[in-house]
Design an enzyme around this catalytic site. Structure first.
Site, short mmCIF file in Angstrom:
data_model
loop_
_atom_site.label_atom_id
_atom_site.label_comp_id
_atom_site.label_asym_id
_atom_site.label_seq_id
_atom_site.Cartn_x
_atom_site.Cartn_y
_atom_site.Cartn_z
N HIS A 12 0.82 -1.21 0.00
CA HIS A 12 0.00 0.00 0.00
C HIS A 12 0.86 1.26 0.00
O HIS A 12 1.65 1.47 0.92
CB HIS A 12 -0.91 -0.02 1.24
CG HIS A 12 -1.90 1.10 1.27
ND1 HIS A 12 -2.05 1.92 2.34
CD2 HIS A 12 -2.79 1.53 0.34
CE1 HIS A 12 -3.00 2.80 2.09
NE2 HIS A 12 -3.46 2.59 0.89
N HIS A 53 -0.72 11.00 -2.51
CA HIS A 53 -2.09 10.67 -2.09
C HIS A 53 -2.99 11.89 -1.92
O HIS A 53 -4.07 11.97 -2.50
CB HIS A 53 -2.03 9.88 -0.78
CG HIS A 53 -3.37 9.49 -0.26
ND1 HIS A 53 -4.14 10.31 0.54
CD2 HIS A 53 -4.10 8.36 -0.43
CE1 HIS A 53 -5.28 9.70 0.85
NE2 HIS A 53 -5.28 8.51 0.27
O1 G3P Z 1 -6.45 1.50 -3.32
C1 G3P Z 1 -6.66 1.11 -2.00
C2 G3P Z 1 -6.51 2.28 -1.07
O2 G3P Z 1 -5.29 2.90 -1.32
C3 G3P Z 1 -7.64 3.27 -1.22
O3 G3P Z 1 -7.60 4.29 -0.28
O4 G3P Z 1 -7.10 6.51 0.57
O5 G3P Z 1 -5.38 4.71 0.73
O6 G3P Z 1 -5.91 5.72 -1.46
P1 G3P Z 1 -6.44 5.36 -0.12
MG MG Z 2 -4.58 4.53 -2.69
#
Ligand code: G3P
Ligand code: MG
Length: 237
Positions: A12, A53
């Site tokens: 992630h 992000h």
């Molecule tokens: O793609 C999975 C996750 O990354 C979605 O949420 O806010 O971490 O981008 P976020």
């Molecule tokens: Mg994400």
């Protein structure tokens, strides 16, 4: 449990538990720790596709303001943590060099899909194959646009809760996967999705017990800030 069933470890924002999120260091760390796929967030600045992000710079860099208002030469000079910079999508593709699959999450709309499609078109067949990409977004109309412009690349509908019409949305998109928040990933929903030919991946799962439980519930993989924990959970069976 059928231990031969594939369970995908998705790093992630790279490996954000170990390195500053969405940086080249984080992505490289995720690969080193055993992720089969790396997720990162992409949005447009004035003149480039950048990997970050938030829509603003303050949380993850020493800069200020909105990403969408800045030029890449300005963004490139900022510290994104541990001396890392905000990478462009092209830099990430160069770094990874098709060693693992990539989940590109579209964070901005209004042209992001078209630009990402253009970049991917330029690398597919040149070291990368279509199956090595999974493009996702919470912004389903933007994702739909991506699918229209590059239909051969798999897409995943990102959902935060479970909308009543999730299955219809996924079908209309021609999605290959449903990426959903771990708290809503139960065995019934997974079975329903599998019946429709969709893979199911849950975000963001960091505790070894939760990783094991979601695997037992039939999920196809999880996003984790600690890809090493997912790799260990898989190896421990
Ligand atoms: O793609 C999975 C996750 O990354 C979605 O949420 O806010 O971490 O981008 P976020
Ligand atoms: Mg994400």
């Amino acid at each position: 449990m059928d231990s031969s069933r594939e369970f995908l470890c998705i790093g992630h924002r790279g490996a954000r538990g170990h390195a500053p999120e969405n940086t080249l260091l984080s992505i490289d760390t995720g690969i080193r720790l055993g992720a089969g796929m790396i997720e990162f967030d992409v949005q447009r600045c004035v003149d480039e596709l950048v990997v970050i992000h938030d829509l603003r710079l303050e949380r993850t860099t020493n800069g200020q303001g909105r990403v969408g208002h800045a030029r890449y030469d300005e963004l490139r000079r900022l510290d994104a943590g541990s001396g890392q910079h905000i990478p462009s999508l092209r830099e990430v593709l160069d770094l990874v060099g098709a060693r693992v699959a990539l989940n590109i999450e579209l964070k901005s709309a209004d042209g992001t899909a078209a630009q990402v499609a253009q970049v991917l078109r330029g690398v597919i067949g040149d070291g990368w194959s279509t199956e090595q990409f999974l493009v996702s977004s919470f912004h389903l109309p933007e994702l739909y646009e991506f699918k229209q412009s590059l239909p051969e690349v798999p897409v995943a509908a990102l959902v935060c809760g479970v909308p009543l019409d999730w299955a219809a949305c996924a079908t209309e998109l021609g999605a290959q996967a449903l990426n959903l928040s771990a708290e809503f990933a139960d065995a019934r929903l997974v079975a329903d999705a599998h019946g429709r030919g969709l893979k199911v991946y849950a975000y963001t799962v960091n505790h070894p017990e939760d990783i094991a439980a979601l695997r037992a519930a039939g999920l196809d993989g999880v996003f984790s800030d600690y890809p090493d924990r997912v790799a260990k959970a898989i190896a421990g069976e």
